[in-house]
Design a protein around this motif. Structure first.
Motif, PDB file in Angstrom:
ATOM      1  N   ARG A   1       2.126   7.204  -6.525  1.00 61.14           N
ATOM      2  CA  ARG A   1       1.177   8.218  -7.015  1.00 61.14           C
ATOM      3  C   ARG A   1       1.633   9.613  -6.644  1.00 61.14           C
TER       4      ARG A   1
ATOM      5  N   LEU B   1       2.480   1.902  -3.419  1.00 60.42           N
ATOM      6  CA  LEU B   1       1.587   2.471  -4.436  1.00 60.42           C
ATOM      7  C   LEU B   1       1.251   3.915  -4.131  1.00 60.42           C
ATOM      8  N   VAL B   2       1.074   4.215  -2.856  1.00 58.31           N
ATOM      9  CA  VAL B   2       0.739   5.593  -2.484  1.00 58.31           C
ATOM     10  C   VAL B   2       1.890   6.522  -2.825  1.00 58.31           C
TER      11      VAL B   2
ATOM     12  N   ILE C   1       0.840  -1.197   0.000  1.00 59.06           N
ATOM     13  CA  ILE C   1       0.000   0.000   0.000  1.00 59.06           C
ATOM     14  C   ILE C   1       0.872   1.242   0.000  1.00 59.06           C
TER      15      ILE C   1
END
Lengths: 102, 288
Positions: free
Chosen positions: A26, A22-23, A19
């Motif tokens: 971005r 991916l954060v 998680i």
């Protein structure tokens, strides 16, 4: 590489780290645009400052906008590294036409 | 020929350098010796280490009575050693009984038996094996410096042709609101050009800068009449980017995949810039 130690071995931490990865991807895609612009500015700055005392990036960019040259920072930075003379030619053009414009 | 029988008694350890220095003409490894063998022997050596026997190299089929012996299994014989030499300085082996008469008789008997003279095979066990050991002597291998060697190399190595010559020219082109440095012969990825099909010829008009070896053409903002010719190679999708939205402690996460449509364009040539006023490094004129 990344995901060192427990981050690639324990199932719960793997899920958490995925998680976070991916954060940050971005978030950094947006940051990438800022980071590169900063890099290009510093590079143009170093090359331009060799053209005289009291001459720097800000003046150079001001001249560019006055002359309506559309070259963007990325290209200028690349030219500054690979073919440094081209930037000096741009600078010469600006000086040549400076008085006439004024 | 002196026949020596070793009668080993168990288990007194002899230092290793004694072990390596043993040489005997006939040897029998067994601990229990048949009586016949002791008759034949001219000397008996008693050694106080059972492992000592295993350090010795055996010449097989020396005596017609003997059976073909299997090689002794021991860690000391893992490397082939030169025929070991007996030193009488060894105190444990000082119990030598030399019977000269018997030795004479044994010489006569010994003539009947096969005497195998093994050549001294001296090879350093740790030496790297060489091609010259295996190949026959007639063959000459070319040495690295010679032209024959180079011929062989040329045949074996894969051949790479030199890259084709390229026009020494570049341009800065604006496509899809992004600027690219463009060289004829190379390809670039741009935003998707909607109406272009594969193998269409394309002309890019927004040329901001053209540079050759001799001069540059700086566009204000565009180099007039300059054109970059290109061919559309492929209309594809970019690699997938995962867009992941996440708010911590609020149970909110959204996953989305995104593939940006893209065109690959191959640049064929740059034209039309010659008439434009060129600029060079030394063109600094002070205007009044």
């Amino acid at each position: 590489t990344s995901f060192r130690g427990a981050h690639s071995r324990l199932t719960q931490t793997i899920a958490q780290q995925k998680i976070r990865a991916l954060v940050s991807a971005r978030r950094d895609r947006d940051r990438q645009k800022r980071d590169f612009r900063r890099l290009w500015i510093t590079r143009i700055n170093t090359v331009i400052r060799k053209k005289g005392v009291y001459y720097n990036y800000s003046k150079f960019i001001h001249e560019l906008y006055k002359r309506q040259l559309l070259l963007n920072h990325k290209i200028l930075a690349q030219i500054a590294i690979l073919n440094r003379n081209f930037i000096y030619m741009i600078y010469n053009e600006n000086i040549k036409n400076e008085d006439s414009k004024e | 020929m002196v026949t020596i029988v070793i009668r080993s008694k168990p288990d007194r350890i002899i230092p290793q350098f004694y072990q390596q220095k043993l040489r005997l003409s006939t040897l029998y490894p067994s601990l229990k010796l048949p009586f016949e063998l002791t008759k034949m022997a001219s000397t008996t050596l008693t050694c106080y280490c059972s492992s000592l026997c295993s350090t010795l190299q055996f010449l097989q089929n020396q005596n017609p009575i003997s059976k073909p012996l299997s090689q002794p299994v021991s860690r000391f014989l893992s490397t082939p050693i030169s025929p070991p030499i007996l030193t009488l300085q060894n105190p444990s082996l000082s119990q030598l009984y030399a019977f000269k008469k018997d030795s004479q008789i044994d010489d006569e008997e010994g003539d009947d038996s096969e005497s195998v003279d093994l050549p001294d095979f001296k090879r350093n066990a740790f030496a790297r094996p060489k091609l010259s050991d295996v190949l026959p002597d007639d063959i000459e291998i070319p040495k690295p410096g010679t032209p024959e060697y180079d011929d062989i190399l040329e045949k074996l190595l894969p051949k790479k042709s030199p890259p084709p010559p390229r026009e020494e020219i570049f341009a800065v082109v604006m496509v899809g609101s992004r600027q690219y440095i463009v060289i004829p012969g190379r390809w670039i990825y741009t935003q998707r050009l909607k109406e272009a099909n594969v193998n269409d010829k394309i002309v890019l008009n927004k040329v901001l800068l053209v540079g050759t070896k001799t001069s540059t053409y700086i566009g204000k903002p565009v180099v007039t009449n300059a054109a970059v010719h290109a061919v559309v190679e492929e209309q594809l999708l970019d690699d997938k980017v995962i867009v992941f939205k996440y708010k911590k402690k609020k149970n909110y996460r959204r996953t989305k995949g995104h593939r940006q449509p893209i065109t690959r364009i191959k640049i064929t040539g740059i034209t039309g810039f010659e008439d434009y006023p060129a600029s060079t490094l030394e063109a600094e004129t002070v205007s009044s």
